[in-house]
Motif scaffolding. Structure first.
Motif, mmCIF file in Angstrom:
data_model
loop_
_atom_site.group_PDB
_atom_site.id
_atom_site.type_symbol
_atom_site.label_atom_id
_atom_site.label_comp_id
_atom_site.label_asym_id
_atom_site.label_seq_id
_atom_site.Cartn_x
_atom_site.Cartn_y
_atom_site.Cartn_z
ATOM 1 N N MET A 39 3.395 -0.332 -5.396
ATOM 2 C CA MET A 39 2.242 0.292 -4.755
ATOM 3 C C MET A 39 1.589 1.217 -5.764
ATOM 4 S SD MET A 39 2.088 2.609 -1.285
ATOM 5 C CE MET A 39 0.729 3.764 -1.029
ATOM 6 N N ALA A 40 0.266 1.311 -5.712
ATOM 7 C CA ALA A 40 -0.457 2.190 -6.628
ATOM 8 C C ALA A 40 -1.556 2.924 -5.881
ATOM 9 C CB ALA A 40 -1.054 1.387 -7.779
ATOM 10 N N THR A 41 -1.832 4.129 -6.344
ATOM 11 C CA THR A 41 -2.925 4.905 -5.760
ATOM 12 C C THR A 41 -3.656 5.647 -6.865
ATOM 13 O OG1 THR A 41 -3.505 6.609 -4.126
ATOM 14 C CG2 THR A 41 -1.423 6.873 -5.272
ATOM 15 N N ALA A 42 -4.978 5.704 -6.771
ATOM 16 C CA ALA A 42 -5.809 6.384 -7.767
ATOM 17 C C ALA A 42 -6.866 7.215 -7.052
ATOM 18 C CB ALA A 42 -6.478 5.370 -8.688
ATOM 19 N N THR A 43 -7.083 8.413 -7.552
ATOM 20 C CA THR A 43 -8.190 9.237 -7.084
ATOM 21 C C THR A 43 -9.332 9.073 -8.074
ATOM 22 O OG1 THR A 43 -6.681 10.839 -6.079
ATOM 23 C CG2 THR A 43 -8.937 11.567 -6.487
ATOM 24 N N VAL A 44 -10.498 8.659 -7.584
ATOM 25 C CA VAL A 44 -11.627 8.328 -8.454
ATOM 26 C C VAL A 44 -12.772 9.313 -8.222
ATOM 27 C CG1 VAL A 44 -10.978 5.890 -8.543
ATOM 28 C CG2 VAL A 44 -12.540 6.689 -6.745
ATOM 29 N N GLU A 45 -13.779 9.240 -9.055
ATOM 30 C CA GLU A 45 -14.883 10.188 -8.960
ATOM 31 C C GLU A 45 -15.894 9.828 -7.871
ATOM 32 O OE1 GLU A 45 -18.015 9.312 -12.316
ATOM 33 O OE2 GLU A 45 -16.018 9.122 -13.190
ATOM 34 N N GLU A 46 -15.892 8.566 -7.447
ATOM 35 C CA GLU A 46 -16.830 8.149 -6.409
ATOM 36 C C GLU A 46 -16.354 8.568 -5.025
ATOM 37 O OE1 GLU A 46 -17.209 5.740 -9.978
ATOM 38 O OE2 GLU A 46 -15.501 6.093 -8.660
ATOM 39 N N ASP A 47 -17.298 8.754 -4.122
ATOM 40 C CA ASP A 47 -16.988 9.017 -2.715
ATOM 41 C C ASP A 47 -17.559 7.852 -1.909
ATOM 42 O OD1 ASP A 47 -16.344 10.040 -0.275
ATOM 43 O OD2 ASP A 47 -17.582 11.830 -0.412
ATOM 44 N N PHE A 48 -16.707 6.864 -1.625
ATOM 45 C CA PHE A 48 -17.176 5.661 -0.939
ATOM 46 C C PHE A 48 -17.524 6.001 0.513
ATOM 47 C CE2 PHE A 48 -14.602 3.966 -4.441
ATOM 48 C CZ PHE A 48 -15.512 3.078 -5.002
ATOM 49 N N PRO A 49 -18.677 5.531 0.996
ATOM 50 C CA PRO A 49 -19.160 5.959 2.314
ATOM 51 C C PRO A 49 -18.514 5.267 3.504
ATOM 52 C CG PRO A 49 -20.749 4.472 1.292
ATOM 53 C CD PRO A 49 -19.671 4.716 0.274
ATOM 54 N N ILE A 50 -17.971 4.072 3.298
ATOM 55 C CA ILE A 50 -17.421 3.304 4.425
ATOM 56 C C ILE A 50 -16.166 2.563 3.972
ATOM 57 C CG2 ILE A 50 -19.690 2.954 5.512
ATOM 58 C CD1 ILE A 50 -19.601 0.076 4.392
ATOM 59 N N GLU A 51 -15.439 2.027 4.956
ATOM 60 C CA GLU A 51 -14.314 1.138 4.641
ATOM 61 C C GLU A 51 -14.852 -0.258 4.376
ATOM 62 O OE1 GLU A 51 -10.220 0.791 6.793
ATOM 63 O OE2 GLU A 51 -11.535 -0.711 7.705
ATOM 64 N N PHE A 52 -14.336 -0.890 3.315
ATOM 65 C CA PHE A 52 -14.737 -2.266 3.045
ATOM 66 C C PHE A 52 -13.611 -2.998 2.323
ATOM 67 C CE2 PHE A 52 -16.085 0.212 -0.564
ATOM 68 C CZ PHE A 52 -15.839 -0.579 -1.674
ATOM 69 N N GLY A 53 -13.488 -4.272 2.604
ATOM 70 C CA GLY A 53 -12.449 -5.092 2.010
ATOM 71 C C GLY A 53 -13.020 -6.115 1.054
ATOM 72 N N ILE A 54 -12.334 -6.328 -0.057
ATOM 73 C CA ILE A 54 -12.697 -7.361 -1.033
ATOM 74 C C ILE A 54 -11.565 -8.376 -1.075
ATOM 75 C CG2 ILE A 54 -13.249 -7.846 -3.441
ATOM 76 C CD1 ILE A 54 -15.373 -6.191 -2.030
ATOM 77 N N TRP A 55 -11.869 -9.616 -0.741
ATOM 78 C CA TRP A 55 -10.855 -10.653 -0.702
ATOM 79 C C TRP A 55 -10.439 -11.102 -2.099
ATOM 80 C CZ3 TRP A 55 -7.182 -12.764 1.949
ATOM 81 C CH2 TRP A 55 -6.686 -14.019 1.600
ATOM 82 N N ASP A 56 -11.417 -11.227 -3.008
ATOM 83 C CA ASP A 56 -11.143 -11.741 -4.354
ATOM 84 C C ASP A 56 -11.731 -10.773 -5.369
ATOM 85 O OD1 ASP A 56 -10.926 -13.104 -6.733
ATOM 86 O OD2 ASP A 56 -11.578 -15.032 -5.945
ATOM 87 N N LEU A 57 -10.873 -9.905 -5.923
ATOM 88 C CA LEU A 57 -11.356 -8.907 -6.876
ATOM 89 C C LEU A 57 -11.904 -9.549 -8.154
ATOM 90 C CD1 LEU A 57 -8.769 -5.985 -6.608
ATOM 91 C CD2 LEU A 57 -11.251 -5.791 -6.424
#
Length: 233
Positions: A39-57
């Motif tokens: 498992m991995a977690t990263a704190t990034v500089e962006e503030d994403f406005p909504i939840e969204f899923g990407i099936w194929d990165l």
């Protein structure tokens, strides 16, 4: 909004762990391997406005690469990617229930071994594993100290490659070998603080960016501290 090169690099790395991702509102991105052993977690500089899923990165990142200076507009069911001119892509989100996502926070047990590993050491291990075709890594207490040893546990006569590690904290009375599958250590290059618990799990904390990986130990791992055992008895 724009997405920084650093965040895109994190997404490229997460793609190596899991081909899909679910991004929650806010500035934290998480991923979990399909086998649920990393498992991995990263704190990034962006503030994403909504939840969204990407099936194929791979597909998503390839789409982003079509633009020199991509801008993102996150809508309810899709994101619009533009280059500020006439070209744009409408990229639809995946249904979250189809994705492999972390559902719990990792509660790291107390560590019994802590290692500071510089980026050049990490890179040397990864290069040696690739050149020699070695699939396994052991962090092991030896007569001389602590070593990182590459080997192939499926081949008793395999070649090995070892590096003596400095900056290791552990109980002198302890004997241990903590085994990892190299496939589970596909990390962003950098220096890491490695914390290893007596059982089950290890923690790799990137020293340059806010990024942490938790990796399950292989079943062949062992830890014995005779002093502690004698005290309990």
């Amino acid at each position: 909004m724009q997405i920084s090169k650093e965040t895109l690099s994190i997404l490229k790395n997460f793609r190596d762990l899991n081909s899909n991702v679910l991004i929650s509102p806010g500035n934290v991105i998480k991923t979990l391997t399909p086998a649920k052993n990393v498992m991995a977690t990263a704190t990034v500089e962006e503030d994403f406005p909504i939840e969204f899923g990407i099936w194929d990165l791979t597909s998503f990142l390839g789409t982003v690469s079509l633009f020199d200076d991509p801008h993102f507009s996150f809508e309810e069911k899709h994101v619009v990617i533009t280059n500020g001119k006439s070209s744009k892509v409408k990229y639809y989100y995946s249904e979250p229930s189809l994705l492999t996502v972390p559902t719990k926070e990792v509660k790291m047990p107390e560590s019994v071994v802590s290692i500071t590993m510089a980026e050049d050491t990490f890179n040397e291990l990864k290069k040696a594993a690739s050149v020699l075709g070695l699939s396994d890594l052991s962090i092991k207490k030896t007569d001389e100290g602590v070593s990182a040893i590459l080997f192939d546990k499926s081949n008793a006569g395999s070649n090995t490659y070892s590096i003596d590690l400095d900056h290791v904290e552990y109980e002198e009375s302890a004997e241990f070998n903590f085994d990892f599958n190299i496939e589970n250590i596909r990390f962003i290059p950098g220096s890491y603080t490695i914390n290893i618990a007596e059982k089950i799990v290890s923690e790799f904390v990137n020293m340059d960016i806010d990024l942490t990986y938790w990796v399950a130990l292989e079943g062949t791992s062992s830890y014995v501290n005779e002093t502690v055992t004698a005290g309990v008895a």
